[in-house]
Write an enzyme that holds these catalytic residues in place. Structure first.
Site, PDB file in Angstrom:
ATOM      1  CE  LYS A   1     -11.512   8.106 -17.470  1.00  8.91           C
ATOM      2  NZ  LYS A   1     -11.720   9.407 -16.858  1.00  8.91           N
TER       3      LYS A   1
ATOM      4  CE1 TYR B   1     -15.313  11.104 -14.431  1.00 13.13           C
ATOM      5  CE2 TYR B   1     -14.770  11.341 -12.115  1.00 13.13           C
ATOM      6  CZ  TYR B   1     -15.218  10.573 -13.161  1.00 13.13           C
ATOM      7  OH  TYR B   1     -15.558   9.264 -12.941  1.00 13.13           O
TER       8      TYR B   1
ATOM      9  CG  ASP C   1      -8.042  15.976 -14.108  1.00 11.96           C
ATOM     10  OD1 ASP C   1      -7.435  15.451 -15.063  1.00 11.96           O
ATOM     11  OD2 ASP C   1      -9.008  15.428 -13.552  1.00 11.96           O
TER      12      ASP C   1
ATOM     13  NE  ARG D   1      -2.976   0.362   3.259  1.00 10.58           N
ATOM     14  CZ  ARG D   1      -2.465   0.741   4.440  1.00 10.58           C
ATOM     15  NH1 ARG D   1      -1.969   1.944   4.593  1.00 10.58           N
ATOM     16  NH2 ARG D   1      -2.448  -0.082   5.457  1.00 10.58           N
TER      17      ARG D   1
HETATM   18  C1  LIG Z   1     -12.211   9.901 -15.650  1.00  9.27           C
HETATM   19  C2  LIG Z   1     -11.727  11.160 -15.123  1.00  9.27           C
HETATM   20  C3  LIG Z   1     -11.417  11.296 -13.755  1.00  9.27           C
HETATM   21  C4  LIG Z   1     -11.644  10.178 -12.757  1.00  9.27           C
HETATM   22  O1  LIG Z   1     -10.764   9.119 -12.976  1.00  9.27           O
HETATM   23  P1  LIG Z   1     -11.044   7.606 -12.456  1.00  9.27           P
HETATM   24  O2  LIG Z   1      -9.811   6.885 -12.879  1.00  9.27           O
HETATM   25  O3  LIG Z   1     -12.289   7.135 -13.147  1.00  9.27           O
HETATM   26  O4  LIG Z   1     -11.204   7.684 -10.977  1.00  9.27           O
HETATM   27  C5  LIG Z   1     -10.911  12.505 -13.324  1.00  9.27           C
HETATM   28  N1  LIG Z   1     -10.717  13.526 -14.168  1.00  9.27           N
HETATM   29  C6  LIG Z   1     -11.009  13.434 -15.488  1.00  9.27           C
HETATM   30  C7  LIG Z   1     -10.778  14.609 -16.366  1.00  9.27           C
HETATM   31  C8  LIG Z   1     -11.522  12.251 -16.004  1.00  9.27           C
HETATM   32  O5  LIG Z   1     -11.823  12.187 -17.315  1.00  9.27           O
END
Ligand SMILES: *Cc1c(COP(=O)(O)O)cnc(C)c1O
Length: 430
Positions: free
Chosen positions: A210, A113, A185, A60
């Site tokens: 992604k 998001y 982000d 962890r």
């Molecule tokens: C999908 C997404 C998230 C969340 O990510 P997870 O891996 O699903 O927790 C955060 N920010 C953006 C811009 C996203 O497209």
């Protein structure tokens, strides 16, 4: 390795042949725990995580498979250090819960998001942390929202789902003037198209689910930033809150990174061609793609991104009915959430659900959001298939007229009316 190009770093950074076997591919260490060093300073280093590369103790906290991914991501973003966590949301919440405490204030984008928006809108206020959601594409709104308690300015650019951009360099300057940090982000751009740390941001977060992974087979998140801060997030968020990345996911995502530069170039090339095709399509009302001159912030896109990326947002002239018909008729592009995979995906956001009913937005913010979303918007994640096949699939689906497409909106309106007319239960008599 800092003098090497991203194409080379994506393949070589963080990797070396296994000293025992000579194997070139990094090993997948599926071990939850590690033999500890004997009594002495090394043992204390391991147990207290005294140093940034303390001996491994427990998966962890840190593990060798994640370290390959972390080194690659630090190299690709041009940051000092990186931390791999269980998901994109684990990355965002790790930053928030490490750096904020009751009484602090966050300024964040009013479009981001949905999970992040709810973390900001529900969970942080519940912990006594104030949050101002503003249109971060307007730097003056961000400046006006700052208070002496502001610790974090948080933006997503391009923003999910509408591709709205925020000026990273300008926001970094504004945040730093009052001693706050800027967290970006950068999931939609990936380090291949946008490098927020070079533009002045303090931390970059990614949903590695992604583009970084790229194959749609693992959840993950990554944070890149200064060594001391990343170490603090590891010690506080991973040790106290959990949210560690599994070794198998780390292995898959690190492997995915080898082709990230190639994939991002292809996603961007195809998306530009498809965005142009959609702009000329009779069933399409409006297209938002940062690589198109018609994007309201195309100039900013040219300044801070090296290409437009793989995400397109567009409005349909036929609204919800057209979206319902389209969902039945796309054969290659799958109607599904998520994005950034090899496979093309699309999803529809009806405005009444995502804007009008949004609990955290003021009427003025809803009006601004509606400018982009219209009655509803399609989010298209352009995959790695041949763009000619994708355009043929879109063309067929956009021209489709189906019974479901005609009746769907009527049924939807009825359902909504029923729900809103349902009387609350009579109060208990006793
Ligand atoms: C999908 C997404 C998230 C969340 O990510 P997870 O891996 O699903 O927790 C955060 N920010 C953006 C811009 C996203 O497209």
């Amino acid at each position: 390795m800092t003098d090497l190009s991203q194409d080379t770093l994506a393949i070589h950074a963080g990797e070396e042949p296994d000293p025992a076997t000579g194997a070139l591919t990094p090993a997948l260490h599926m071990s939850a725990t590690f033999r500890l060093p004997g009594f002495g300073p090394e043992l204390f280093d391991a147990l207290m995580m005294g140093s940034e590369e303390a001996p491994y103790a427990y998966t962890r906290w840190a593990h060798p498979t994640a370290r390959v991914l972390e080194k690659k991501m630090a190299a690709l973003e041009g940051g000092e250090a990186a931390l791999a966590v269980a998901s994109g949301m684990a990355a965002i919440s790790a930053i928030m819960f490490t750096f904020l405490q009751a009484g602090d204030h966050v300024v964040a984008s009013d479009v981001c998001y949905a999970g992040a928006q709810e973390l900001l809108g529900i969970h942080l206020p519940r912990q006594g942390i104030a949050v101002s959601l503003v249109d971060t594409s307007d730097t003056e709104q961000v400046r006006a929202a700052l208070t002496p308690q502001t610790k974090i300015v948080y933006v997503e650019t391009p923003a999910n789902p509408i591709t709205r951009l925020s000026d990273i360099r300008a926001l970094a300057e504004i945040a730093h003037e009052i001693g706050a940090i800027l967290v970006v982000d950068s999931t939609w751009a990936s380090p291949c198209l946008q490098r927020p740390l070079q533009l002045g941001a303090d931390y970059v977060v990614h949903s590695a689910t992604k583009y970084l992974n790229g194959h749609g087979d693992a959840l993950g998140g990554v944070i890149v930033g200064p060594k001391a801060g990343i170490h603090r997030i590891r010690k506080e968020a991973l040790v106290h809150l959990g949210g560690a990345m599994s070794p198998f996911n780390a292995w898959l995502i690190a492997r995915g990174l080898a082709t990230l530069p190639l994939r991002m170039a292809r996603h961007s090339q195809s998306a530009l061609v498809i965005a142009q095709f959609l702009e000329g399509h009779p069933a399409v009302k409006r297209v938002f793609y940062p690589g198109l001159v018609s994007h309201p912030q195309h100039d900013l896109a040219r300044r801070q991104m090296s290409a437009g990326g793989g995400m397109i947002a567009f409005q349909l002239k036929g609204g919800l009915g057209a979206a319902i018909a389209m969902a039945d008729k796309t054969r290659i592009i799958t109607y599904a959430t998520s994005l950034g995979h090899a496979r093309s995906l699309w999803f529809y956001y009806p405005a009444d659900l995502y804007v009008d009913a949004a609990p955290f937005l003021t009427p003025a913010q809803k009006a601004a959001f509606r400018e982009w979303i219209g009655d509803g918007i399609v989010r298209l994640s352009v995959g790695l298939e041949d763009p000619k096949d994708l355009m043929a699939d879109l063309d067929r689906a956009l021209r489709a007229r189906t019974a479901k497409g005609r009746l769907g909106p009527v049924a939807y309106a009825l359902l909504k009316r029923l729900q809103s007319s349902e009387k609350p239960a009579a109060p208990d008599k006793d």
